[in-house]
Design a protein around this motif. Structure first.
Motif, short mmCIF file in Angstrom:
data_model
loop_
_atom_site.label_atom_id
_atom_site.label_comp_id
_atom_site.label_asym_id
_atom_site.label_seq_id
_atom_site.Cartn_x
_atom_site.Cartn_y
_atom_site.Cartn_z
N ALA A 128 -4.62 -8.69 2.49
CA ALA A 128 -4.03 -9.91 1.95
C ALA A 128 -4.64 -10.25 0.60
CB ALA A 128 -4.24 -11.06 2.93
N GLY A 129 -5.96 -10.04 0.46
CA GLY A 129 -6.60 -10.35 -0.81
C GLY A 129 -6.13 -9.46 -1.92
N GLY A 130 -6.00 -8.16 -1.64
CA GLY A 130 -5.55 -7.23 -2.65
C GLY A 130 -4.12 -7.52 -3.09
N VAL A 131 -3.26 -7.83 -2.15
CA VAL A 131 -1.87 -8.15 -2.48
C VAL A 131 -1.80 -9.44 -3.29
CG1 VAL A 131 0.35 -8.83 -1.51
CG2 VAL A 131 -0.88 -6.89 -0.53
N LYS A 132 -2.58 -10.44 -2.89
CA LYS A 132 -2.56 -11.73 -3.59
C LYS A 132 -2.99 -11.55 -5.05
CE LYS A 132 -4.38 -16.45 -3.37
NZ LYS A 132 -4.78 -16.47 -4.80
N SER A 133 -4.01 -10.74 -5.27
CA SER A 133 -4.49 -10.52 -6.63
C SER A 133 -3.42 -9.89 -7.50
CB SER A 133 -5.74 -9.63 -6.60
OG SER A 133 -6.17 -9.33 -7.91
N VAL A 134 -2.73 -8.88 -6.97
CA VAL A 134 -1.68 -8.21 -7.75
C VAL A 134 -0.52 -9.17 -8.01
CG1 VAL A 134 0.04 -6.36 -7.73
CG2 VAL A 134 -2.28 -5.93 -6.86
N PRO A 164 8.84 -1.23 -16.05
CA PRO A 164 7.64 -0.63 -16.68
C PRO A 164 6.71 -0.04 -15.61
CG PRO A 164 8.09 -2.81 -17.57
CD PRO A 164 8.98 -2.66 -16.39
N GLU A 165 6.23 1.17 -15.88
CA GLU A 165 5.37 1.85 -14.90
C GLU A 165 4.11 1.04 -14.60
OE1 GLU A 165 5.81 4.56 -13.12
OE2 GLU A 165 7.85 4.78 -13.90
N ASP A 166 3.55 0.35 -15.63
CA ASP A 166 2.31 -0.39 -15.39
C ASP A 166 2.56 -1.72 -14.68
OD1 ASP A 166 3.67 -1.41 -17.58
OD2 ASP A 166 1.83 -2.12 -18.57
N LYS A 167 3.85 -2.04 -14.44
CA LYS A 167 4.16 -3.27 -13.70
C LYS A 167 4.55 -2.97 -12.24
CE LYS A 167 3.70 -5.21 -17.72
NZ LYS A 167 2.39 -5.81 -18.09
N ILE A 168 4.48 -1.70 -11.86
CA ILE A 168 4.70 -1.32 -10.46
C ILE A 168 3.33 -1.01 -9.89
CG2 ILE A 168 5.83 0.31 -8.89
CD1 ILE A 168 7.95 0.75 -11.03
N ILE A 169 2.81 -1.93 -9.07
CA ILE A 169 1.40 -1.86 -8.69
C ILE A 169 1.28 -1.77 -7.16
CG2 ILE A 169 -0.83 -3.01 -8.87
CD1 ILE A 169 0.31 -4.53 -11.30
N TYR A 170 0.43 -0.85 -6.71
CA TYR A 170 0.15 -0.68 -5.29
C TYR A 170 -1.13 -1.41 -4.94
CZ TYR A 170 3.75 2.91 -4.95
OH TYR A 170 4.94 3.58 -4.95
N ALA A 171 -1.07 -2.21 -3.88
CA ALA A 171 -2.27 -2.90 -3.40
C ALA A 171 -2.99 -2.02 -2.36
CB ALA A 171 -1.89 -4.25 -2.82
N GLY A 223 0.86 -1.18 0.00
CA GLY A 223 0.00 0.00 0.00
C GLY A 223 0.89 1.23 0.00
N TYR A 224 0.29 2.39 -0.16
CA TYR A 224 1.10 3.60 -0.29
C TYR A 224 1.76 3.95 1.04
CZ TYR A 224 2.64 8.32 -1.02
OH TYR A 224 3.42 9.45 -1.09
N TRP A 225 3.06 4.32 0.95
CA TRP A 225 3.82 4.80 2.11
C TRP A 225 4.62 6.00 1.64
CZ3 TRP A 225 9.13 2.67 3.92
CH2 TRP A 225 9.48 3.25 5.16
N GLU A 226 4.86 6.95 2.52
CA GLU A 226 5.49 8.21 2.14
C GLU A 226 6.88 8.04 1.53
OE1 GLU A 226 7.08 9.29 6.62
OE2 GLU A 226 7.06 10.78 5.06
N ARG A 227 7.60 6.95 1.89
CA ARG A 227 8.97 6.77 1.40
C ARG A 227 9.04 5.90 0.15
NH1 ARG A 227 13.44 5.22 5.66
NH2 ARG A 227 14.70 5.90 3.86
N ASP A 228 7.88 5.50 -0.38
CA ASP A 228 7.88 4.58 -1.52
C ASP A 228 8.68 5.10 -2.69
OD1 ASP A 228 6.48 2.55 -0.36
OD2 ASP A 228 4.52 3.27 -1.00
N GLN A 229 8.42 6.35 -3.10
CA GLN A 229 9.10 6.88 -4.28
C GLN A 229 10.61 6.98 -4.07
OE1 GLN A 229 6.46 6.32 -6.57
NE2 GLN A 229 7.86 7.79 -7.53
N GLU A 230 10.99 7.44 -2.89
CA GLU A 230 12.42 7.55 -2.56
C GLU A 230 13.11 6.20 -2.65
OE1 GLU A 230 15.01 7.69 1.54
OE2 GLU A 230 12.95 8.46 1.56
N LEU A 231 12.50 5.18 -2.02
CA LEU A 231 13.12 3.86 -2.00
C LEU A 231 13.05 3.18 -3.36
CD1 LEU A 231 11.86 2.59 1.49
CD2 LEU A 231 14.05 3.64 0.90
N MET A 232 11.99 3.47 -4.12
CA MET A 232 11.87 2.89 -5.45
C MET A 232 13.01 3.38 -6.36
SD MET A 232 9.59 0.74 -6.71
CE MET A 232 8.02 1.11 -5.93
N GLU A 233 13.28 4.68 -6.29
CA GLU A 233 14.36 5.24 -7.11
C GLU A 233 15.71 4.68 -6.68
OE1 GLU A 233 14.06 7.03 -9.84
OE2 GLU A 233 11.89 6.73 -9.57
N LEU A 234 15.91 4.52 -5.37
CA LEU A 234 17.16 3.97 -4.88
C LEU A 234 17.34 2.53 -5.33
CD1 LEU A 234 19.72 4.30 -3.22
CD2 LEU A 234 18.39 3.73 -1.17
#
Length: 792
Positions: free
Chosen positions: A79-85, A68-75, A39-50
């Motif tokens: 548990a169900g949402g994460v499993k689906s992604v 690919p941008e469309d392959k980086i998916i936030y749940a 799920g979204y967290w404030e440090r996601d973009q920072e850590l993703m770039e690193l």
């Protein structure tokens, strides 16, 4: 010739054939990486770039890795949402490697069994509780590599209890992690009996207010687990609420929470190391290694960090032993109203110094002594009244000259017309008063130098402390690099132990620097007559004035070569002799002795001449003897007299006094010559020292910059495993020594400049712009007088 032509033709045919038949240079393999985030967290973009940077830096030149941008998916934190992604990414033929970027996603991936494509699960927080098994230090599952953290709870609780004692602990856990993982109660619950604690678990969703409301009123401390689902605003609200309730808090996540207001933690920011580990594992997979055979153990270094602002706010004061090895954030008290700069320190010292105040009273008293001496030369007038009664028979026998009862009054006046001793005393007292004022000026100059030097000492040790803290941070960073090197097999445990030893040494250096700073602050407070431990901030604007040092500084301009330095020394020596309060005091003392000698000689032949007069009148009388009309006497009497006195014979004391005064005068003149010589020597020596320290500033700065560049190069090489720990230690120690030397050079010059000012008896060099400009103009005039041109 024909044979040579044939050979050349064959060679050309072979070359052309090779060019035609060789396949085109093979393109780099294309790799697509998909990422699922809980799920979204404030440090996601920072850590993703690193993470992208780490992976690309390792695979550059061998693979064409893309995200690919469309392959980086936030749940949706379920548990169900994460499993689906995760299902979609595993089924997606365009995705070659999947990263399960979160606790829920890592748990899901690690519990599926064999996987159709490589999956990295980097956030297994407690493999035992989550029921995730390993085989010979690896996952043992096809296409699965995970990163298993060591169990952190025991070390966290031990460190927390070392900072503050408590019995009832509230554990704030991530509601979504608990629901998704469906693991047994948190490990803290299992350790409650071992640590003699009562533990209450509080499930935290996305509301800080609800979490605070669920914390029992009688809770004594709070243990914060991973609350990544909270927005920055909600986490701030949570820490502010804990501070308001004066609850000490400890973060399992690390110093990222401590920086936001939690009290303490025992690990730094672990995410850069985790991302580096993920990048290395992905490189190994791309190079053909089976993910299930890659080790899963991950070592986390320990470094206690304490937010001192939070500690002060909740009234928790860690012990000295804790403060010695902990990294302290917000150690400086920020809500300090008092700010001190160098000129302010000088002004305060002059206003508050008790010795100076006492000397000022001494000078004021001396002024009245001068007035008292002068009063002998001015008219003196006395008024008197008398009431008297005598016996009757005496009054009768006086025939009217002494009434039986009478009241009378008189006025008497005197004026010295000439008295050598009186005039000499007044002149001598005026000279003595000049001596008193010179002593006052001497003390004032000493106080200025002491206050300015004490202030510079505070800045010096503050700079030393900052440099030592920066060196400690470098050492801590190098320890983390060493642990990574150990994890990947580049270095052994001895290297880690060596950096831990260096950290202990660096912490001691920081502690020593902190103590020196406090000692310097106490000394400055004493000079400024403030409570000795009253905190204050420093404003260094007037110290870091480019007009004081550097290429554009006036002092540098006037001492640019040996010739100009000679002229500056001559000028300063003349200034010192002319301005010296010590010489002024001796000159006044000599003037007093010379006047005393003249007086002693004149009194051998000059008399004192004075005029005296008196008028008296009887206002009332009665009884016997009150009628004097028969004698022709009235009730008013007057007299005027001119007196002359001359001590004819004094038993030889006049001659002895003359000779004594002559010897005293000769002594004072000899002392003046000696003092003038010492003052000139002091000025010239101070200019020599200041010139050397001024030129040393630039050299020390260049040395520090070179050492810093060297350290940067060696640090990078060390992180890549190219150089050894000894190379890095040498470079770091060289940078530390160079930084300290550069800081010391600047403050040495400023202290030496103060010594020059004190020697010349005038603090124009550190004075206002107008005072400094006046000095510059005098120096320029002196150079012109000497016939030397100055470069502009």
């Amino acid at each position: 010739m024909r044979r040579a032509s044939r050979i050349l033709a064959i060679a050309m045919f072979i070359g052309i054939s090779l060019v035609i038949t060789s396949p085109a240079r093979a393109a780099k393999p294309l790799v697509h990486i998909g990422i699922v985030v809980d799920g979204y967290w404030e440090r996601d973009q920072e850590l993703m770039e690193l993470l992208k940077t780490e992976i690309l830096s390792l695979t550059e030149g061998e693979f064409d890795v893309r995200f690919p941008e469309d392959k980086i998916i936030y749940a949706d934190w379920t548990a169900g949402g994460v499993k689906s992604v995760l299902d979609n990414l595993l089924d997606d033929p365009e995705v070659d490697i999947v990263i399960a970027g979160g606790v829920i996603a890592s748990n899901d991936a690690a519990t599926r069994g064999p996987l159709p494509k490589p999956v990295i699960a980097p956030f297994i927080i407690d493999a035992e509780l989550q029921g995730i098994l390993s085989k010979d230090g690896t996952s043992g599952v096809k296409n699965l590599n995970y990163v298993a953290f060591p169990e952190p709870v025991r070390s966290d609780l031990e460190a927390f209890l070392e900072i503050v004692r408590f019995k009832k602990l509230a554990v704030l856990t991530n509601k979504y992690y608990s629901e998704a993982l469906q693991v047994p109660p948190h490990r803290v619950q299992a350790m409650a009996e071992e640590f003699d604690l009562e533990v209450i678990t509080v499930q935290v969703g996305q509301s800080a207010a609800e979490a605070l409301a669920d914390i029992p009123e009688d809770a004594e401390a709070v243990y914060i687990v991973s609350l990544t689902q909270l927005s920055p605003e909600e986490f701030d609200m949570l820490t502010e609420g804990l501070i308001e309730r004066r609850l000490p808090s400890f973060s399992q996540m690390g110093d990222c929470d401590v920086r936001e207001g939690a009290l303490a933690c025992v690990r730094g920011d672990i995410f850069p190391r985790i991302l580096r580990r993920m990048a290395i594992n992905i490189q190994r997979i791309l190079l053909g290694e089976e993910p299930g055979s890659i080790p899963v153990a991950f070592a986390i270094g320990t470094q206690m960090t304490i937010n001192m602002a939070t500690a002060r706010a909740i009234g928790v004061f860690p012990s000295w032993s804790v403060l010695t090895y902990a990294r302290l954030l917000n150690e400086e008290i920020e809500d300090i109203e008092r700010t001190v700069n160098m000129r302010g320190a000088i002004d305060e010292a002059l206003a508050a110094n008790r010795d100076l105040s006492a000397k000022q009273y001494y000078v004021a008293a001396g002024k009245q002594q001068v007035n008292e001496s002068r009063s002998r030369l001015l008219p003196h007038v006395d008024l008197s009244a008398l009431g008297m009664a005598i016996d009757e028979d005496r009054a009768r026998a006086s025939f009217g000259q002494q009434p039986e009862r009478a009241a009378s009054g008189s006025v008497a006046a005197s004026q010295i017309i000439y008295s050598e001793r009186a005039w000499a005393d007044w002149s001598i007292q005026k000279s003595i008063q000049i001596t008193r004022r010179a002593e006052l000026e001497q003390l004032r100059l000493d106080i200025i130098q002491d206050a300015a030097t004490a202030y510079l000492d505070v800045l010096r040790v503050k700079t030393f402390e900052r440099i030592q803290r920066e060196n400690l941070k470098r050492t801590e960073k190098n320890l983390e690099i060493a642990r990574v090197r150990e994890t990947v097999g580049v270095a052994g445990p001895a290297e880690v132990y060596r950096w831990e030893s260096e950290i202990a040494t660096s912490r001691k250096a920081v502690t020593d620097a902190d103590a020196l700073r406090r000692v310097a602050e106490v000394e400055l407070n004493r000079l400024l007559n403030h409570p000795l431990e009253e905190p204050f901030l420093t404003n260094e604007d007037d110290v870091y004035d480019p007009a004081l040092y550097g290429e554009e500084a006036w002092y540098t301009r006037f001492t640019q070569n040996p010739m100009t330095l000679v002229i500056v020394r001559d000028f300063m020596a003349e200034e010192g002799v002319r301005n010296s309060p010590e010489l002024a005091a001796l000159d006044a003392a000599i003037a007093a002795r010379e006047r005393a000698l003249r007086s002693a000689r004149r009194t051998c032949w000059q008399p004192d001449l004075a005029l005296d007069g008196e008028v008296s009148r009887t206002f009332w009388k009665e009884g016997e003897g009150s009628d004097a009309s028969a004698l022709g006497l009235d009730d008013t009497n007057w007299s005027v007299g001119l007196g002359l006195s001359f001590p004819l014979i004094a038993g030889g004391s006049k001659m002895a006094d003359n000779r004594k005064t002559e010897k005293e005068l000769a002594q004072l003149k000899m002392e003046r010559e000696s003092l003038a010589e010492r003052i000139e020597q002091r000025v010239r020596s101070a200019v020599f020292v200041a010139s050397a320290s001024n030129s040393g500033i630039e050299q020390s700065r260049l040395a520090a910059e070179a050492a810093a560049r060297s350290l940067e190069v060696v640090s990078d090489a060390y992180s890549r495993g190219v150089v050894s720990i000894l190379d890095l230690l040498d470079a770091q120690n060289a940078a530390l020594v160079a930084d300290l030397a550069a800081a010391n050079a600047m403050y040495d010059f400023l202290v030496d400049l103060l010594a020059v000012d004190r020697a010349t008896g005038c603090f124009d060099m550190i004075g206002t712009d107008e005072e400094r400009q006046g000095l510059v103009e005098r120096v320029e005039a002196y150079f012109k007088h000497r016939g030397v041109a100055l470069d502009r």
